[in-house]
Motif scaffolding. Sequence first.
Motif, short mmCIF file in Angstrom:
data_model
loop_
_atom_site.label_atom_id
_atom_site.label_comp_id
_atom_site.label_asym_id
_atom_site.label_seq_id
_atom_site.Cartn_x
_atom_site.Cartn_y
_atom_site.Cartn_z
N PHE A 228 0.84 -1.20 0.00
CA PHE A 228 0.00 0.00 0.00
C PHE A 228 0.87 1.25 0.00
O PHE A 228 2.04 1.21 0.40
CB PHE A 228 -0.94 0.01 1.21
CG PHE A 228 -1.94 -1.11 1.21
CD1 PHE A 228 -3.17 -0.94 0.60
CD2 PHE A 228 -1.64 -2.33 1.80
CE1 PHE A 228 -4.10 -1.98 0.58
CE2 PHE A 228 -2.56 -3.37 1.79
CZ PHE A 228 -3.79 -3.19 1.17
N ASP A 229 0.28 2.36 -0.44
CA ASP A 229 1.00 3.63 -0.42
C ASP A 229 1.21 4.10 1.01
O ASP A 229 2.32 4.42 1.42
CB ASP A 229 0.24 4.69 -1.22
CG ASP A 229 0.10 4.31 -2.69
OD1 ASP A 229 1.03 3.66 -3.22
OD2 ASP A 229 -0.93 4.67 -3.30
N LYS A 230 0.13 4.15 1.78
CA LYS A 230 0.20 4.54 3.18
C LYS A 230 -0.69 3.61 3.99
O LYS A 230 -1.67 3.06 3.48
CB LYS A 230 -0.28 5.99 3.38
CG LYS A 230 0.61 7.04 2.75
CD LYS A 230 0.26 8.44 3.25
CE LYS A 230 -1.17 8.85 2.90
NZ LYS A 230 -1.48 10.22 3.36
N VAL A 231 -0.35 3.47 5.28
CA VAL A 231 -1.13 2.62 6.18
C VAL A 231 -1.39 3.37 7.48
O VAL A 231 -0.47 3.98 8.05
CB VAL A 231 -0.40 1.30 6.48
CG1 VAL A 231 -1.21 0.44 7.46
CG2 VAL A 231 -0.11 0.52 5.20
N LEU A 232 -2.62 3.33 7.92
CA LEU A 232 -3.01 3.86 9.23
C LEU A 232 -3.61 2.71 10.03
O LEU A 232 -4.50 2.01 9.54
CB LEU A 232 -4.02 4.99 9.09
CG LEU A 232 -4.53 5.60 10.40
CD1 LEU A 232 -3.40 6.28 11.16
CD2 LEU A 232 -5.66 6.60 10.13
N ALA A 233 -3.10 2.52 11.25
CA ALA A 233 -3.57 1.41 12.09
C ALA A 233 -3.95 1.92 13.46
O ALA A 233 -3.36 2.88 13.97
CB ALA A 233 -2.50 0.34 12.19
#
Length: 362
Positions: A228-233
């Motif tokens: 993925f380009d960016k990940v938020l968790a």
Amino acid sequence: MAIHRVNTDDYPAQLQRKAERLREAFSAYTDLRPEVFPSPPEHYRLRAEFKVWQEGGRAHYAMYRQGEYKKPFIIDEFTVGSELINQLMPKVLNAVNESETLRKRLFSAEFLTTLSGDALITLIYHKKLDDEWEAEARALQAKLGFPILGRSRKQKIVLERDYVTEQLPIGDKSYRYKQVEGSFTQPNGDICRAMIGWAKDVCKDSAGDLLELYCGNGNFTIPLCEHFDKVLATEVSKVSVNSAQENIRANGVTNLDIVRLSSEEFTQAIDKVRPFRRLKEIDLDSYDFSTVLVDPPRAGLDKDTCAMVARFPRILYISCNPETQLENLQELSKTHRVERFALFDQFPYTDHTESGLLLVRK
């Protein structure tokens, strides 16, 4: 003396029955047969907790049937436990029985191990731990070559460290994880690798950004970042969030942010119901979420979170309780179809089943 062994000859048939039950349970939503990921038939549990039964001045490992806590089953061997657990069990018990200080009022012993050969032993007492106990425990720690941790009411004595370090090879890469005592980690290391590998395969052709809820110490998050380009968790446990931050640094990940929020709080944040100070450095509007990954507790997704994830084009849903996953699927199937379906046999020889779904918007 009892020895805890399993009949490994029955395992393939037991697993086949699980797969058939799972396929039948989900048949209203998919014609797919689950991709089945078997466990090793022995030595698959990386952590184990034993009660300590004291009798005649000797300590024994024991287990109990639920509700029958006055009828202990003495354990000499635990073949479902990792080989390292089985190597450490007699060494720890012999040392405890040779030391009145270590044995007295000991009521539980916990072992946390890794596939990469690390271990932590926790001894839990009904007494205050003093300098004499610490000296004896340090001697045992030196003899074992693995750290000892002592616990009693309002006491936690860390002689060296309160965590293990895992190194998981998956495909052509290896991922490093700090796993803290008392926090959640996958108990079956080989199945953990299978789950991550399956999730990576599901996401290999992804575009856009990933949102993950219930991320724990970054077990799935970190390997999926490359897709993925960016990940938020998000994760609600402070201990797990701290471990995840260390794991991000240890694995050199640069496109991942983790925030300490519950799924309910994140739903309120993304819907702009109310602001959260813990998100002050995060611009939610800058994300182009294509996929959401959820791995909720046994209760499944609450109503509002379920409605929120239904807005995503792709939902990757890992579940430790297919019954609540099915309840959520009643709603999610209105907007999404099942494209991938998996069974992960985390606990062989039990009725417990873990499942994975990839849901794609219709």
